[in-house]
Design an enzyme around this catalytic site. Structure first.
Site, PDB file in Angstrom:
ATOM      1  N   ASP A  82      33.769  79.719 -73.013  1.00  0.00           N
ATOM      2  CA  ASP A  82      33.554  80.936 -72.243  1.00  0.00           C
ATOM      3  C   ASP A  82      34.780  81.225 -71.361  1.00  0.00           C
ATOM      4  OD1 ASP A  82      32.036  83.084 -71.292  1.00  0.00           O
ATOM      5  OD2 ASP A  82      31.172  81.893 -69.651  1.00  0.00           O
ATOM      6  N   GLU A 134      38.219  89.868 -74.502  1.00  0.00           N
ATOM      7  CA  GLU A 134      37.662  90.847 -73.550  1.00  0.00           C
ATOM      8  C   GLU A 134      38.668  91.956 -73.291  1.00  0.00           C
ATOM      9  OE1 GLU A 134      35.582  89.177 -70.202  1.00  0.00           O
ATOM     10  OE2 GLU A 134      36.071  90.857 -68.889  1.00  0.00           O
ATOM     11  N   GLY A 208      28.040  88.957 -67.691  1.00  0.00           N
ATOM     12  CA  GLY A 208      27.407  89.283 -66.409  1.00  0.00           C
ATOM     13  C   GLY A 208      25.992  89.781 -66.600  1.00  0.00           C
TER      14      GLY A 208
HETATM   15  O1  G3H Z   1      30.516  84.432 -69.151  1.00  0.00           O
HETATM   16  C1  G3H Z   1      29.424  84.236 -68.584  1.00  0.00           C
HETATM   17  C2  G3H Z   1      28.585  85.333 -68.208  1.00  0.00           C
HETATM   18  O2  G3H Z   1      29.184  86.541 -68.310  1.00  0.00           O
HETATM   19  C3  G3H Z   1      27.464  85.099 -67.263  1.00  0.00           C
HETATM   20  O3  G3H Z   1      27.316  86.063 -66.259  1.00  0.00           O
HETATM   21  O4  G3H Z   1      26.563  84.641 -64.379  1.00  0.00           O
HETATM   22  O5  G3H Z   1      26.310  87.089 -64.325  1.00  0.00           O
HETATM   23  O6  G3H Z   1      24.912  85.723 -65.852  1.00  0.00           O
HETATM   24  P1  G3H Z   1      26.207  85.868 -65.147  1.00  0.00           P
HETATM   25 ZN    ZN Z   2      31.456  86.301 -68.423  1.00  0.00          ZN
END
Ligand code: G3H
Ligand code: ZN
Length: 283
Positions: A82, A134, A208
């Protein structure tokens, strides 16, 4: 079964119109909770390691835990990097056994983001491992306004060019969500998402997503979102589990009776998201 690639689970999701949950795992209990949830929901699942998790648990430990749990599971499990920070980190993760990579060059100028992404794609595709990148920026909660979020959104025409130039397999898009929100309040720009999906043809990724409303998930999936990233919601669940365990028995000294409740709460949170994303029963 052995780990599978994200290409396998996301191509099917795109074809059948649902999203696969990509859940950030920080320790042994998260890994167990996420894979148990996937087994109970009969869902394909992506476990992902953030930069924080890699620093906390170590790359080799993450691979060993996820691979061992995946091999015992009957559902397809993917291990994904990630927000990868560099070409070199992607090489390290590929060698360590990850079955899905990401380069996050969203803060770089377009040309630099595209050039590094392309190199990673060329390298990873040699051994059949797919790559996410991204374009636009999904910001992090804090001192930001809706205008800031809008200004950072992915441009559909630029996304088309980026996918064509890099050969990237999946695209993380900035369409209204914000990282690390603790309430479900973010609105998704559905028209923009649809346009990006049409122009690029690749499965789109929603980052997110803890802060996105349940309707936002549904509309996003209809528009072309095939991978939904959840981290903050699981952190909230794990921490609440530990607080609840200690509130019930403040003198507890067996840590397994504290983190074990966190693990149970994470499992329930993952199962709830899987049902919303439509991936339950799709393994
Ligand atoms: O890359 C990880 C995510 O985009 C998680 O986002 O913490 O807002 O769920 P979040
Ligand atoms: Zn993220």
């Amino acid at each position: 079964m052995p780990l599978v690639t994200s290409k396998e689970v996301l191509t099917k999701a795109q074809r059948e119109g649902y999203a696969v949950g990509a859940f950030n795992a920080n320790n042994l209990e998260y890994v167990q909770a996420i894979i148990d949830a996937a087994e109970e929901e009969k869902a394909p699942v992506i476990l992902q390691a953030s930069q924080g998790a890699i620093n906390y648990a170590g790359l080799d430990m993450i691979v060993a835990m996820v691979r061992t749990a995946a091999e015992k599971a009957t559902v397809p499990v993917v291990l994904h990097l990630d927000h990868g920070t560099s070409y070199e980190q992607n090489v390290r993760c590929l060698r360590a056994g990850f079955t899905s990579l990401m380069f996050d060059g969203s803060k770089l100028p377009y040309e630099e983001n595209a050039a590094i992404t392309k190199r990673i794609v060329e390298m990873a595709h040699v051994v059949g491992v797919p790559v996410e990148a991204e374009l636009g920026q999904v910001p992090t909660a804090g001192n930001i306004t809706w205008e800031d979020v809008e200004a950072l959104m992915t441009d559909p025409e630029e996304a088309k060019r980026f996918v064509e130039e890099t050969g990237v397999d999946f695209l993380a898009v900035a369409v209204g969500s914000v990282h690390k929100m603790t309430a479900q309040a973010a609105k998704i720009d559905v028209e923009r998402t649809k346009k990006i999906a049409e122009l690029t043809g690749v499965p789109l990724v929603l980052h997110g997503a803890s802060g996105v409303t349940d309707d936002g998930y549904k509309e996003g999936i209809k528009a072309g979102i095939c991978k939904i990233n959840i981290a903050t919601e699981l952190n909230k669940a794990f921490t609440k589990g530990m607080h609840d365990a200690l509130a019930k028995k403040p003198d507890e000294i067996d840590p397994r009776r504290i983190v074990g409740v966190g693990r149970q709460y994470v499992k329930e949170a993952v199962k709830a998201k899987m049902r919303l994303f439509g991936c339950s029963g799709k393994a």
